[in-house]
Design a protein around this motif. Sequence first.
Motif, PDB file in Angstrom:
ATOM      1  N   ARG A 137       0.816  -1.214   0.000  1.00 17.63           N
ATOM      2  CA  ARG A 137       0.000   0.000   0.000  1.00 17.63           C
ATOM      3  C   ARG A 137       0.843   1.254   0.000  1.00 17.63           C
ATOM      4  NH1 ARG A 137      -2.409  -1.867   5.014  1.00 17.63           N
ATOM      5  NH2 ARG A 137      -1.710  -0.043   6.139  1.00 17.63           N
ATOM      6  N   HIS A 138       1.955   1.205   0.748  1.00 23.47           N
ATOM      7  CA  HIS A 138       2.734   2.430   0.938  1.00 23.47           C
ATOM      8  C   HIS A 138       3.748   2.682  -0.171  1.00 23.47           C
ATOM      9  CE1 HIS A 138       1.652   2.718   5.491  1.00 23.47           C
ATOM     10  NE2 HIS A 138       0.616   2.785   4.701  1.00 23.47           N
ATOM     11  N   ALA A 139       3.901   1.746  -1.114  1.00 27.02           N
ATOM     12  CA  ALA A 139       4.810   1.981  -2.241  1.00 27.02           C
ATOM     13  C   ALA A 139       4.372   3.252  -2.968  1.00 27.02           C
ATOM     14  CB  ALA A 139       4.798   0.785  -3.180  1.00 27.02           C
ATOM     15  N   LEU A 140       5.312   4.137  -3.216  1.00 23.90           N
ATOM     16  CA  LEU A 140       5.001   5.440  -3.825  1.00 23.90           C
ATOM     17  C   LEU A 140       4.168   5.292  -5.094  1.00 23.90           C
ATOM     18  CD1 LEU A 140       5.308   8.462  -3.796  1.00 23.90           C
ATOM     19  CD2 LEU A 140       7.583   8.260  -4.761  1.00 23.90           C
TER      20      LEU A 140
ATOM     21  N   HIS B  18       1.986   3.200  -5.879  1.00 26.38           N
ATOM     22  CA  HIS B  18       0.585   2.830  -5.657  1.00 26.38           C
ATOM     23  C   HIS B  18      -0.237   3.941  -5.015  1.00 26.38           C
ATOM     24  CE1 HIS B  18       1.394  -1.792  -5.635  1.00 26.38           C
ATOM     25  NE2 HIS B  18       1.294  -1.299  -6.849  1.00 26.38           N
ATOM     26  N   GLN B  19       0.468   4.929  -4.464  1.00 24.60           N
ATOM     27  CA  GLN B  19      -0.225   5.894  -3.619  1.00 24.60           C
ATOM     28  C   GLN B  19      -1.320   6.694  -4.336  1.00 24.60           C
ATOM     29  OE1 GLN B  19      -0.002   6.971  -0.111  1.00 24.60           O
ATOM     30  NE2 GLN B  19       0.446   4.794  -0.208  1.00 24.60           N
TER      31      GLN B  19
ATOM     32  N   VAL C 191      -3.189   6.112  -7.071  1.00 27.35           N
ATOM     33  CA  VAL C 191      -4.387   5.339  -7.406  1.00 27.35           C
ATOM     34  C   VAL C 191      -5.127   4.917  -6.127  1.00 27.35           C
ATOM     35  CG1 VAL C 191      -4.835   2.903  -7.958  1.00 27.35           C
ATOM     36  CG2 VAL C 191      -4.011   4.472  -9.736  1.00 27.35           C
ATOM     37  N   ARG C 192      -4.360   4.481  -5.132  1.00 26.40           N
ATOM     38  CA  ARG C 192      -4.978   4.011  -3.899  1.00 26.40           C
ATOM     39  C   ARG C 192      -5.661   5.153  -3.146  1.00 26.40           C
ATOM     40  NH1 ARG C 192      -4.726   2.191   1.189  1.00 26.40           N
ATOM     41  NH2 ARG C 192      -3.321   3.861   1.790  1.00 26.40           N
ATOM     42  N   ARG C 193      -4.981   6.286  -3.068  1.00 25.60           N
ATOM     43  CA  ARG C 193      -5.571   7.382  -2.306  1.00 25.60           C
ATOM     44  C   ARG C 193      -6.723   8.040  -3.061  1.00 25.60           C
ATOM     45  NH1 ARG C 193      -1.531  10.913   0.965  1.00 25.60           N
ATOM     46  NH2 ARG C 193      -3.539  11.444   1.910  1.00 25.60           N
ATOM     47  N   ALA C 194      -6.700   7.960  -4.400  1.00 23.34           N
ATOM     48  CA  ALA C 194      -7.863   8.442  -5.153  1.00 23.34           C
ATOM     49  C   ALA C 194      -9.064   7.542  -4.854  1.00 23.34           C
ATOM     50  CB  ALA C 194      -7.560   8.453  -6.648  1.00 23.34           C
ATOM     51  N   ALA C 195      -8.834   6.232  -4.813  1.00 22.05           N
ATOM     52  CA  ALA C 195      -9.934   5.302  -4.501  1.00 22.05           C
ATOM     53  C   ALA C 195     -10.443   5.535  -3.077  1.00 22.05           C
ATOM     54  CB  ALA C 195      -9.482   3.858  -4.673  1.00 22.05           C
ATOM     55  N   MET C 196      -9.517   5.742  -2.140  1.00 21.31           N
ATOM     56  CA  MET C 196      -9.915   6.036  -0.753  1.00 21.31           C
ATOM     57  C   MET C 196     -10.755   7.312  -0.688  1.00 21.31           C
ATOM     58  SD  MET C 196      -9.064   3.789   1.444  1.00 21.31           S
ATOM     59  CE  MET C 196      -9.700   4.829   2.754  1.00 21.31           C
ATOM     60  N   SER C 197     -10.360   8.320  -1.483  1.00 20.86           N
ATOM     61  CA  SER C 197     -11.108   9.589  -1.492  1.00 20.86           C
ATOM     62  C   SER C 197     -12.549   9.362  -1.925  1.00 20.86           C
ATOM     63  CB  SER C 197     -10.458  10.584  -2.453  1.00 20.86           C
ATOM     64  OG  SER C 197      -9.122  10.832  -2.084  1.00 20.86           O
ATOM     65  N   ARG C 198     -12.706   8.603  -3.009  1.00 18.75           N
ATOM     66  CA  ARG C 198     -14.073   8.345  -3.490  1.00 18.75           C
ATOM     67  C   ARG C 198     -14.882   7.577  -2.447  1.00 18.75           C
ATOM     68  NH1 ARG C 198     -14.287   8.923  -9.707  1.00 18.75           N
ATOM     69  NH2 ARG C 198     -12.140   9.499 -10.116  1.00 18.75           N
ATOM     70  N   ALA C 199     -14.235   6.610  -1.779  1.00 25.92           N
ATOM     71  CA  ALA C 199     -14.944   5.850  -0.736  1.00 25.92           C
ATOM     72  C   ALA C 199     -15.364   6.798   0.394  1.00 25.92           C
ATOM     73  CB  ALA C 199     -14.062   4.726  -0.213  1.00 25.92           C
ATOM     74  N   ARG C 200     -14.432   7.645   0.839  1.00 22.34           N
ATOM     75  CA  ARG C 200     -14.771   8.598   1.908  1.00 22.34           C
ATOM     76  C   ARG C 200     -15.904   9.533   1.477  1.00 22.34           C
ATOM     77  NH1 ARG C 200     -10.998   8.375   6.051  1.00 22.34           N
ATOM     78  NH2 ARG C 200      -8.914   7.688   5.470  1.00 22.34           N
ATOM     79  N   ASN C 201     -15.836  10.034   0.242  1.00 21.73           N
ATOM     80  CA  ASN C 201     -16.887  10.937  -0.230  1.00 21.73           C
ATOM     81  C   ASN C 201     -18.248  10.251  -0.273  1.00 21.73           C
ATOM     82  OD1 ASN C 201     -15.070  13.025  -0.505  1.00 21.73           O
ATOM     83  ND2 ASN C 201     -14.689  12.647  -2.689  1.00 21.73           N
TER      84      ASN C 201
END
Lengths: 309, 309
Positions: free
Chosen positions: B117-120, B122-123, B125-135
């Motif tokens: 998860r923390h590999a640069l 991946h960040q 794409v992963r954090r964009a997906a997290m943003s959509r989930a949070r929204n």
Amino acid sequence: QDPNEVPPPPPVVHYRMNNVTTSSQPIENRESVLILTPLAKFYSQYWDNLLALSYPHDLISLGFIIPKGREGNEATRQLQDRITKTQAPSNKKHRFASITILRQDDEPPTAQSESERHALSHQKVRRAAMSRARNSLLFTTLGPTTSWVLWLDADVIETPPSLIQDLASHDKPIIVPNCMQRYWNKDKGAEDVRPYDFNSWQDSPTALGLAEKMGPDEILLEGYAEMATYRSLMAYMGEPTGDAKKIVDLDGVGGTALLVKAEVHRDGAMFPPFPFYHLIETEGFAKMARRLGWKSFGLPNFYVYHYNE
Amino acid sequence: QDPNEVPPPPPVVHYRMNNVTTSSQPIENRESVLILTPLAKFYSQYWDNLLALSYPHDLISLGFIIPKGREGNEATRQLQDRITKTQAPSNKKHRFASITILRQDDEPPTAQSESERHALSHQKVRRAAMSRARNSLLFTTLGPTTSWVLWLDADVIETPPSLIQDLASHDKPIIVPNCMQRYWNKDKGAEDVRPYDFNSWQDSPTALGLAEKMGPDEILLEGYAEMATYRSLMAYMGEPTGDAKKIVDLDGVGGTALLVKAEVHRDGAMFPPFPFYHLIETEGFAKMARRLGWKSFGLPNFYVYHYNE
Ligand SMILES: Nc1nc2c(ncn2[C@@H]2O[C@H](COP(=O)(O)OP(=O)(O)O)[C@@H](O)[C@H]2O)c(=O)[nH]1
Ligand SMILES: Nc1nc2c(ncn2[C@@H]2O[C@H](COP(=O)(O)OP(=O)(O)O)[C@@H](O)[C@H]2O)c(=O)[nH]1
Ligand SMILES: [Mn+2]
Ligand SMILES: [Mn+2]
């Protein structure tokens, strides 16, 4: 009720987001529509049109946000009068699924006459306030089962009963009809029609060039001679005998009437009160949605009409 | 029930936004708190901590968003097990006001091990997906009566029972504790503590300079040697015997534990899945809130702890 009775446990509700469809057949698929209206002044024709909507009313929820103060109180009273009749138990067939009314903490920032509102100097402050009102309404009323959000201004006083189905039939993430205004044409000595909403447009190299040279807090506004953008405005794309189903790509949208798939909002698309790519409110919304991967469309020959003060 | 009985009319609900306070005395003022958790994996200590919260549970609603797929199914099952016990009618005193569980349409974009998860690479794409989930979670669960939103990750497994009151007591729009991680320190041959969340920071001229030279779609990330920002990280501001009430200004915030006044979200502050001033997710949220006029704060000596895989 027995005071010793154990009340039912509080609700735990599961929602599977892939069961919430948005399709070109919204009635057949029993898709819920949330109609959202920022309301500063109440027009009875607005309510008449809501009542006349042929979309099943049990699939429609309504949300209003109304400013504080005397005018807001008056609008709330008039709205509540109509609601009481519409939602009466005896009116089972026509009443809506639910209605939410938010009263804002603040009053409108500028006076509400058409010419005052439209003065360029007032636009930034006014549209930032409108954005916050729209966001408050959206964030607090959107539910997990909403399929579509129809933004409808309170002063849009002529819309077809099939408005929701007609707009949804195109199955687009964001779609906007052409908002016009009836007026007395002195030259012709006759009733006439003119464009009202200039916020639905296709971008131009000139506008993009203007934006590029702007400071971070400056915004582009449409429909002002002081700021010629040479964008292609949907307001001028209507053809006298054109096909109502004709569809065009848009980069900016107006919010007088605007159908949005709920998942566009859920992804995070809101109405930026700050300059977003030098755009705010509904125009900024279209740009934000685009950044999220959702395109906007317009129907140049599908008309709704704005009140004429 | 009599089949001919006229059912009660659908609800019409009025809300006055100025009755929804957010204050340093949230219990006395009966302020509602919505705890929101994106949940990919269930930890029982997370639930134990929720149960141990001393904030009145009848003022707390919970919202979860859980990805599709096998892992999400398993997490849902474990969560539901605990919910069934907690929300039982016999557990009247401790159960929560309401619980919403959203199941996403999609699976997580990358594998879920801590190092992957923390590999640069991946960040973004992963954090964009997290943003959509949070929204999605935010837009569908925030109600008109919510005063505070507490974002709490599912793998934050040590928090004080007075978490909500302690954070709220500062009466700030956005406030974040310092998220650490317990680990086995081989050199010392002892249990130790290290910083975990690097997203809470004060900006630096270097970071601002890097951002200025970036293309429109590039993002700044914190905690990567490849991208030295020289920001002041709250992770390193903790003092061994420091005052837990010490407060610092922040420009970026992490979301492992994060208390937000609901009106900040209602104004439109969400988690940008796209680069916003070259920031995304919770860091972008802090920047967006700032554009809306709301400041972020951190408590360097107030600790919560993240699970160690
Ligand atoms: N809640 C709220 N609604 C407003 C406010 N100002 C205008 N409205 C409503 O928002 C919609 C758009 O505003 P309007 O002034 O008609 O904009 P215009 O037609 O673009 O000039 C209309 O439905 C108004 O009644 C406000 O400050 N708060
Ligand atoms: N709904 C949802 N939750 C997720 C997803 N990925 C991670 N999570 C949860 O979101 C929170 C933060 O994610 P995590 O992977 O722990 O981030 P990190 O600790 O910053 O590396 C945790 O509570 C996870 O369980 C996802 O794809 N969907
Ligand atoms: Mn108007
Ligand atoms: Mn984590």
